[in-house]
Design a protein around this motif. Structure first.
Motif, short mmCIF file in Angstrom:
data_model
loop_
_atom_site.label_atom_id
_atom_site.label_comp_id
_atom_site.label_asym_id
_atom_site.label_seq_id
_atom_site.Cartn_x
_atom_site.Cartn_y
_atom_site.Cartn_z
N GLU A 265 -40.45 54.85 6.84
CA GLU A 265 -41.47 54.47 5.85
C GLU A 265 -42.82 55.10 6.17
N ILE A 269 -40.96 59.42 4.76
CA ILE A 269 -41.07 59.45 3.30
C ILE A 269 -42.00 60.59 2.90
N ASN A 279 -36.71 61.80 -1.93
CA ASN A 279 -36.79 60.68 -1.01
C ASN A 279 -35.87 60.87 0.20
N SER A 434 -44.20 53.05 -1.40
CA SER A 434 -43.39 54.25 -1.28
C SER A 434 -44.19 55.39 -1.90
#
Length: 584
Positions: A265, A269, A279, A434
């Motif tokens: 994360e 990403i 992704n 995200s």
């Protein structure tokens, strides 16, 4: 860093009373929809013909940025290997009769192929469908004299063939090297950044390890330790291990190695978006490991540079000048309509959209893989070499440029990684955890030609873009401003009550670099096809740098190398063709 874009739909709009312009630029990816007849084969490039007038309010190449010295790259093994490959073309025996090689596509792969064929004494005829050089590094100038690009392009120290190319052309000074750092926007601390600083005093991989250990904002010590343990097999197994991970996504590999999910994360990403615009649950882990291997094994591998101006003039035109000085040709507005075949299935000619027929001793397709598949002759579609291309598909990406009415204070003279994602709902936009804006830069600071002391121009890569590519420019800008409000809370607001937009350009690329998903590596073709006299170049072809500017340049060198190796066979084939035609 991937080279963004090759197919552009450019719309210039502005919000809340700003100027509104419109323009549509099509390219090869929309081939089936955008063929249009032209009156001549195209423009023949001349060294002075594409130089644009200087903007009247400042010198475009004024030195204003605090750039860093060019790093010492010449002693690395990869640079030496790349330099040797370049030298083989210059040292190859001069052909008695140079091969005429017709090349479709004047992106970096096509330009590289033509350049090295010319170095070997052959005659490349380079055809570009559009009115601009560069392919995925194309750029255009608007009526105000401002440039807008297909993508945000970064030149790494770990790009040995690109760095050699700059040296061979005598344009090393056109790269603006930045401090050796990677800078991330902090998602939970709006307006703050976290840095990975690589100390110059340490060799690789110690400088990279030090950069990771010294950063305490993004990863905790337990996370760093687990991540390091997870990477051990890759560090010990070398290239064979890296290649074996092609079947796993980044997310799958991290879970298998016991790496905490927060590492993905916080770091991967953004890294996945920067490398391939997708992704971590889609990206092949091989792509990440290749990048990490280059960054960790070479002291200056992760050091970044910006080009000092627009790519068509500052990078592509020197290659064109070189090609033309050795007898080669470069033509714009020369779109391939059909690959015409002989009775034996080999290439007879390229038929252009304007009716012109281009014949040669050899033929190269240096377009994106999606274009090749559109034009592939029916006779070839059953050949396994071409069948495997079906899995290689370009990924959509959007490049956004926004000019503001003031100079933003919270920017760096560097590439910045974003860590915020915008999701769309039917009638509103909301922020979630995200990234969508993968990387961005204030080009009014990082690039000499784009320098402006009074106003910022942010260039941002909007990815993943699959759900956004058909959305309006207004929607994309609204979403971008909502995100920028998080990154610049004291300077930007979504409603423009703070910094105001003067204008913007949105460049949409429906099919950019090939999507590096798991198990696509076996589908990447060698540059020499099973069709005698037909070759491929492009970052999707087989070479170790995957979808990148370095991969495109290296693929062109490999393509030129294959043609030089086959020169005697191709010459004999040409003589037979002439004899047969004379006998008729």
């Amino acid at each position: 860093m991937a080279a963004c874009g090759c197919i552009s739909v450019s719309n210039f709009n502005c919000l809340l009373g700003a100027r509104k312009l419109s323009k549509f630029a099509s390219s090869d990816a929309t081939l089936s929809l955008s063929f249009a007849a032209s009156d001549s084969m195209g423009l023949t490039l001349r060294p002075t013909s594409t130089l644009s007038p200087k903007r009247n309010f400042f010198s475009p190449l004024r030195v204003v940025c605090a750039d860093y010295p060019r790093p010492e790259l010449e002693n690395t093994a990869n640079f030496i290997e790349a330099a040797y490959l370049s030298s083989t073309f210059r040292a190859s025996p001069r052909p008695q009769k140079p091969l005429k090689v017709v090349i479709a596509g004047a992106g970096l792969a096509g330009l590289s192929t033509a350049k090295y064929l010319a170095d070997a004494g052959h005659t490349p005829i380079l055809l570009e469908a559009r009115d601009v050089l560069g392919g995925k590094v194309a750029a255009w100038k608007d009526k105000d004299g401002d440039w807008y690009e297909t993508g945000l392009h970064i030149f790494f120290g770990a790009y040995p063939n690109v760095q050699n190319l700059f040296g061979e052309l005598g344009i090393n000074d056109r790269l603006q090297w930045k401090e050796h750092s990677m800078i991330f926007a902090m998602p939970n601390k709006p307006g703050e950044f976290s840095r990975f600083d690589f100390p110059d005093a340490f060799p690789a991989p110690l400088n990279g390890i030090w950069a990771i250990l010294r950063n305490n904002e993004m990863l905790t010590w337990p996370e760093k330790v687990k991540f390091a343990i997870g990477l051990l097999p890759a560090m010990l197994g070398g290239q064979p291990y890296v290649e074996a991970q092609d079947g796993l996504s980044v997310k799958e590999w991290m879970a298998r190695q016991g790496v905490p999910e927060r590492v993905t994360e916080e770091v991967f990403i953004a890294m996945s978006k920067a490398l391939n615009f997708i992704n971590p649950d889609e990206l092949s882990m091989q792509c990440i490991l290749i990048a990490l291997n280059r960054f960790l094994q070479e002291k200056h591998g992760s050091k970044m540079a910006f080009l000092d101006g627009n790519p068509p003039e500052r990078l592509c035109m020197p290659i064109v000048d070189h090609i033309q000085s050795l007898g080669g040709e470069v033509h714009l507005n020369s779109r391939i309509q059909k690959i015409e075949l002989n009775n034996d299935g080999t290439v007879k000619s390229f038929l252009l959209n304007n009716g012109k027929v281009m014949e040669g001793d050899a033929y190269v397709f240096a377009t994106p893989v999606d274009i090749l598949k559109l034009l592939l002759p029916d006779n070839w579609k059953g050949i396994p070499y071409f069948q495997r291309l079906d899995k290689l598909v370009g990924v959509p990406v959007i490049n956004v440029h926004i000019w503001f009415d003031r100079k933003l204070k919270n920017t760096y003279d560097h590439l910045l990684f974003s860590s915020i994602f915008i999701t769309s709902q039917p009638v509103y936009f909301s922020l979630c955890r995200s990234p969508l804006l993968s990387v961005y830069a204030d080009m009014s600071v990082t690039c000499k030609e784009y320098y402006n002391p009074n106003q910022s121009m942010l260039e941002l890569v909007f990815a993943p873009a699959e759900e956004w590519i058909s959305r309006s420019d207004e929607d994309i800008i609204q979403a971008t401003m909502s995100e920028l409000a998080k990154l610049f809370p004291n300077e930007i607001s979504a409603d423009q009550s703070k910094a105001k937009i003067l204008k913007y350009h949105v460049v949409k690329t429906p099919r950019s670099v090939y999507k590096t998903v798991p198990n696509c590596e076996p589908c990447r073709p060698l540059q020499r096809s099973p069709i005698e006299g037909f070759y491929l170049a492009g970052d999707y072809t087989k070479q170790k740098y995957l979808a990148s500017m370095e991969g495109a340049v290296l693929s062109g060198k490999f393509c030129a190398q294959a043609i030089v190796q086959d020169s005697e066979l191709l010459t004999a084939r040409g003589q037979k063709r002439i004899a047969k035609a004379s006998a008729v």
